[in-house]
Design a protein around this motif. Structure first.
Motif, PDB file in Angstrom:
ATOM      1  N   VAL A  37       0.839  -1.199   0.000  1.00  0.00           N
ATOM      2  CA  VAL A  37       0.000   0.000   0.000  1.00  0.00           C
ATOM      3  C   VAL A  37       0.874   1.250   0.000  1.00  0.00           C
ATOM      4  CG1 VAL A  37      -1.664   1.336   1.363  1.00  0.00           C
ATOM      5  CG2 VAL A  37      -2.012  -1.120   1.021  1.00  0.00           C
ATOM      6  N   ASN A  38       1.914   1.252   0.812  1.00  0.00           N
ATOM      7  CA  ASN A  38       2.826   2.395   0.864  1.00  0.00           C
ATOM      8  C   ASN A  38       3.469   2.645  -0.505  1.00  0.00           C
ATOM      9  OD1 ASN A  38       4.308   4.472   2.336  1.00  0.00           O
ATOM     10  ND2 ASN A  38       6.087   3.163   2.027  1.00  0.00           N
ATOM     11  N   GLU A  39       3.865   1.583  -1.184  1.00  0.00           N
ATOM     12  CA  GLU A  39       4.478   1.726  -2.511  1.00  0.00           C
ATOM     13  C   GLU A  39       3.473   2.281  -3.531  1.00  0.00           C
ATOM     14  OE1 GLU A  39       7.814   1.297  -3.426  1.00  0.00           O
ATOM     15  OE2 GLU A  39       7.922   1.344  -1.234  1.00  0.00           O
ATOM     16  N   LEU A  40       2.215   1.875  -3.423  1.00  0.00           N
ATOM     17  CA  LEU A  40       1.194   2.402  -4.329  1.00  0.00           C
ATOM     18  C   LEU A  40       1.012   3.899  -4.130  1.00  0.00           C
ATOM     19  CD1 LEU A  40      -1.528  -0.414  -4.111  1.00  0.00           C
ATOM     20  CD2 LEU A  40       0.147  -0.040  -5.941  1.00  0.00           C
ATOM     21  N   VAL A  41       0.982   4.327  -2.883  1.00  0.00           N
ATOM     22  CA  VAL A  41       0.819   5.751  -2.588  1.00  0.00           C
ATOM     23  C   VAL A  41       2.019   6.545  -3.123  1.00  0.00           C
ATOM     24  CG1 VAL A  41       0.645   7.484  -0.746  1.00  0.00           C
ATOM     25  CG2 VAL A  41      -0.639   5.340  -0.573  1.00  0.00           C
ATOM     26  N   LYS A  42       3.221   6.043  -2.864  1.00  0.00           N
ATOM     27  CA  LYS A  42       4.423   6.730  -3.354  1.00  0.00           C
ATOM     28  C   LYS A  42       4.417   6.835  -4.875  1.00  0.00           C
ATOM     29  CE  LYS A  42       8.115   4.782  -1.781  1.00  0.00           C
ATOM     30  NZ  LYS A  42       9.241   4.113  -1.087  1.00  0.00           N
ATOM     31  N   ARG A  43       4.019   5.769  -5.545  1.00  0.00           N
ATOM     32  CA  ARG A  43       3.997   5.766  -7.014  1.00  0.00           C
ATOM     33  C   ARG A  43       2.973   6.769  -7.549  1.00  0.00           C
ATOM     34  NH1 ARG A  43       6.799   4.099 -11.687  1.00  0.00           N
ATOM     35  NH2 ARG A  43       5.264   3.591 -13.267  1.00  0.00           N
ATOM     36  N   ARG A  44       1.776   6.765  -6.958  1.00  0.00           N
ATOM     37  CA  ARG A  44       0.738   7.697  -7.416  1.00  0.00           C
ATOM     38  C   ARG A  44       1.227   9.125  -7.299  1.00  0.00           C
ATOM     39  NH1 ARG A  44      -2.688  11.118  -5.242  1.00  0.00           N
ATOM     40  NH2 ARG A  44      -2.578  10.366  -3.109  1.00  0.00           N
ATOM     41  N   LYS A  45       1.820   9.447  -6.171  1.00  0.00           N
ATOM     42  CA  LYS A  45       2.302  10.810  -5.945  1.00  0.00           C
ATOM     43  C   LYS A  45       3.457  11.151  -6.878  1.00  0.00           C
ATOM     44  CE  LYS A  45       0.604  11.231  -1.249  1.00  0.00           C
ATOM     45  NZ  LYS A  45       0.947  11.422   0.175  1.00  0.00           N
ATOM     46  N   SER A  46       4.357  10.186  -7.113  1.00  0.00           N
ATOM     47  CA  SER A  46       5.490  10.465  -8.002  1.00  0.00           C
ATOM     48  C   SER A  46       5.039  10.702  -9.445  1.00  0.00           C
ATOM     49  CB  SER A  46       6.526   9.339  -7.948  1.00  0.00           C
ATOM     50  OG  SER A  46       6.080   8.195  -8.639  1.00  0.00           O
ATOM     51  N   LEU A  47       3.922  10.099  -9.819  1.00  0.00           N
ATOM     52  CA  LEU A  47       3.363  10.302 -11.158  1.00  0.00           C
ATOM     53  C   LEU A  47       2.498  11.554 -11.241  1.00  0.00           C
ATOM     54  CD1 LEU A  47       2.363   6.623 -12.063  1.00  0.00           C
ATOM     55  CD2 LEU A  47       4.317   7.933 -12.959  1.00  0.00           C
ATOM     56  N   GLY A  48       2.237  12.160 -10.096  1.00  0.00           N
ATOM     57  CA  GLY A  48       1.418  13.370 -10.067  1.00  0.00           C
ATOM     58  C   GLY A  48      -0.048  13.110 -10.349  1.00  0.00           C
ATOM     59  N   LEU A  49      -0.513  11.912 -10.024  1.00  0.00           N
ATOM     60  CA  LEU A  49      -1.913  11.550 -10.278  1.00  0.00           C
ATOM     61  C   LEU A  49      -2.772  11.771  -9.042  1.00  0.00           C
ATOM     62  CD1 LEU A  49      -1.333   8.171 -12.152  1.00  0.00           C
ATOM     63  CD2 LEU A  49      -1.967  10.368 -13.170  1.00  0.00           C
ATOM     64  N   THR A  50      -4.017  12.113  -9.272  1.00  0.00           N
ATOM     65  CA  THR A  50      -4.973  12.208  -8.175  1.00  0.00           C
ATOM     66  C   THR A  50      -5.570  10.826  -7.920  1.00  0.00           C
ATOM     67  OG1 THR A  50      -6.880  12.619  -9.606  1.00  0.00           O
ATOM     68  CG2 THR A  50      -5.600  14.560  -8.872  1.00  0.00           C
ATOM     69  N   GLN A  51      -6.203  10.688  -6.776  1.00  0.00           N
ATOM     70  CA  GLN A  51      -6.903   9.433  -6.478  1.00  0.00           C
ATOM     71  C   GLN A  51      -7.986   9.168  -7.517  1.00  0.00           C
ATOM     72  OE1 GLN A  51      -8.318   9.872  -2.455  1.00  0.00           O
ATOM     73  NE2 GLN A  51      -6.346   9.260  -1.564  1.00  0.00           N
ATOM     74  N   SER A  52      -8.654  10.217  -7.963  1.00  0.00           N
ATOM     75  CA  SER A  52      -9.703  10.058  -8.972  1.00  0.00           C
ATOM     76  C   SER A  52      -9.148   9.544 -10.291  1.00  0.00           C
ATOM     77  CB  SER A  52     -10.429  11.381  -9.210  1.00  0.00           C
ATOM     78  OG  SER A  52     -11.143  11.752  -8.061  1.00  0.00           O
ATOM     79  N   GLU A  53      -7.997  10.047 -10.682  1.00  0.00           N
ATOM     80  CA  GLU A  53      -7.377   9.589 -11.918  1.00  0.00           C
ATOM     81  C   GLU A  53      -6.968   8.117 -11.826  1.00  0.00           C
ATOM     82  OE1 GLU A  53      -5.393  13.735 -13.580  1.00  0.00           O
ATOM     83  OE2 GLU A  53      -4.403  12.678 -11.920  1.00  0.00           O
ATOM     84  N   VAL A  54      -6.417   7.737 -10.689  1.00  0.00           N
ATOM     85  CA  VAL A  54      -6.041   6.332 -10.492  1.00  0.00           C
ATOM     86  C   VAL A  54      -7.288   5.457 -10.499  1.00  0.00           C
ATOM     87  CG1 VAL A  54      -5.044   4.666  -8.861  1.00  0.00           C
ATOM     88  CG2 VAL A  54      -3.913   6.854  -9.258  1.00  0.00           C
ATOM     89  N   ALA A  55      -8.341   5.912  -9.831  1.00  0.00           N
ATOM     90  CA  ALA A  55      -9.586   5.154  -9.783  1.00  0.00           C
ATOM     91  C   ALA A  55     -10.157   4.925 -11.171  1.00  0.00           C
ATOM     92  CB  ALA A  55     -10.599   5.882  -8.896  1.00  0.00           C
ATOM     93  N   THR A  56     -10.153   5.964 -11.991  1.00  0.00           N
ATOM     94  CA  THR A  56     -10.663   5.846 -13.357  1.00  0.00           C
ATOM     95  C   THR A  56      -9.846   4.824 -14.135  1.00  0.00           C
ATOM     96  OG1 THR A  56     -11.484   8.106 -13.350  1.00  0.00           O
ATOM     97  CG2 THR A  56     -11.109   7.097 -15.506  1.00  0.00           C
ATOM     98  N   ARG A  57      -8.538   4.922 -14.037  1.00  0.00           N
ATOM     99  CA  ARG A  57      -7.666   3.968 -14.728  1.00  0.00           C
ATOM    100  C   ARG A  57      -7.872   2.536 -14.237  1.00  0.00           C
ATOM    101  NH1 ARG A  57      -1.579   6.479 -15.196  1.00  0.00           N
ATOM    102  NH2 ARG A  57      -2.120   8.382 -16.334  1.00  0.00           N
ATOM    103  N   ALA A  58      -8.142   2.386 -12.926  1.00  0.00           N
ATOM    104  CA  ALA A  58      -8.271   1.060 -12.318  1.00  0.00           C
ATOM    105  C   ALA A  58      -9.670   0.478 -12.436  1.00  0.00           C
ATOM    106  CB  ALA A  58      -7.862   1.127 -10.841  1.00  0.00           C
ATOM    107  N   GLY A  59     -10.635   1.314 -12.792  1.00  0.00           N
ATOM    108  CA  GLY A  59     -12.010   0.839 -12.888  1.00  0.00           C
ATOM    109  C   GLY A  59     -12.668   0.643 -11.527  1.00  0.00           C
ATOM    110  N   ILE A  60     -12.237   1.460 -10.566  1.00  0.00           N
ATOM    111  CA  ILE A  60     -12.822   1.418  -9.228  1.00  0.00           C
ATOM    112  C   ILE A  60     -13.205   2.839  -8.847  1.00  0.00           C
ATOM    113  CG2 ILE A  60     -11.558  -0.653  -8.531  1.00  0.00           C
ATOM    114  CD1 ILE A  60      -9.566   1.099  -7.050  1.00  0.00           C
ATOM    115  N   THR A  61     -13.734   3.027  -7.673  1.00  0.00           N
ATOM    116  CA  THR A  61     -14.139   4.371  -7.262  1.00  0.00           C
ATOM    117  C   THR A  61     -12.993   5.095  -6.553  1.00  0.00           C
ATOM    118  OG1 THR A  61     -14.931   3.707  -5.077  1.00  0.00           O
ATOM    119  CG2 THR A  61     -16.508   3.571  -6.917  1.00  0.00           C
ATOM    120  N   GLN A  62     -13.086   6.418  -6.553  1.00  0.00           N
ATOM    121  CA  GLN A  62     -12.103   7.228  -5.828  1.00  0.00           C
ATOM    122  C   GLN A  62     -12.153   6.887  -4.346  1.00  0.00           C
ATOM    123  OE1 GLN A  62     -12.939   9.994  -3.578  1.00  0.00           O
ATOM    124  NE2 GLN A  62     -10.767  10.194  -3.111  1.00  0.00           N
ATOM    125  N   ALA A  63     -13.338   6.596  -3.840  1.00  0.00           N
ATOM    126  CA  ALA A  63     -13.478   6.247  -2.422  1.00  0.00           C
ATOM    127  C   ALA A  63     -12.697   4.971  -2.089  1.00  0.00           C
ATOM    128  CB  ALA A  63     -14.950   6.079  -2.060  1.00  0.00           C
TER     129      ALA A  63
END
Length: 106
Positions: A37-63
């Motif tokens: 989980v920690n690595e996922l958070v670090k990666r998202r931030k390093s890519l400059g993505l929002t939680q919403s953007e990751v959710a859209t890409r992953a096919g899940i909700t931002q929540a």
């Protein structure tokens, strides 16, 4: 294909409060999942993505992304894989120390 998660939802806080009651193996499982989980958070931030953007890409909700990142629930393996794929990551295996593996347990 979505697979139902049959295990009850537990929080990180619940697990941490009962950590001493867990076996060495369970503590290792919790530690590895927390690391993922920690690595996922670090990666998202390093890519400059929002939680919403990751959710859209992953096919899940931002929540769902927020709950994973904020340690409100222990994510299913399916959710971890969806998020890792959305972040361009692959989950791999690393050989454990020889002392932690016995022939009898294989």
């Amino acid at each position: 294909m979505s697979m139902p998660d049959e295990r009850p939802r537990r929080s990180w806080k619940e697990l941490k409060s009962n950590l001493k009651a867990h076996s060495k193996e369970e503590v290792e499982e919790i530690s590895q999942l927390a690391y993922l989980v920690n690595e996922l958070v670090k990666r998202r931030k390093s890519l400059g993505l929002t939680q919403s953007e990751v959710a859209t890409r992953a096919g899940i909700t931002q929540a769902q992304v927020a709950r994973v990142e904020n340690s409100h629930t222990i994510p299913s393996l399916e959710t971890v894989i969806k998020i890792s794929n959305a972040l361009g990551l692959k989950i791999g295996f690393e050989e454990a120390a020889a002392s932690s593996l016995s022939v009898a347990s294989v």
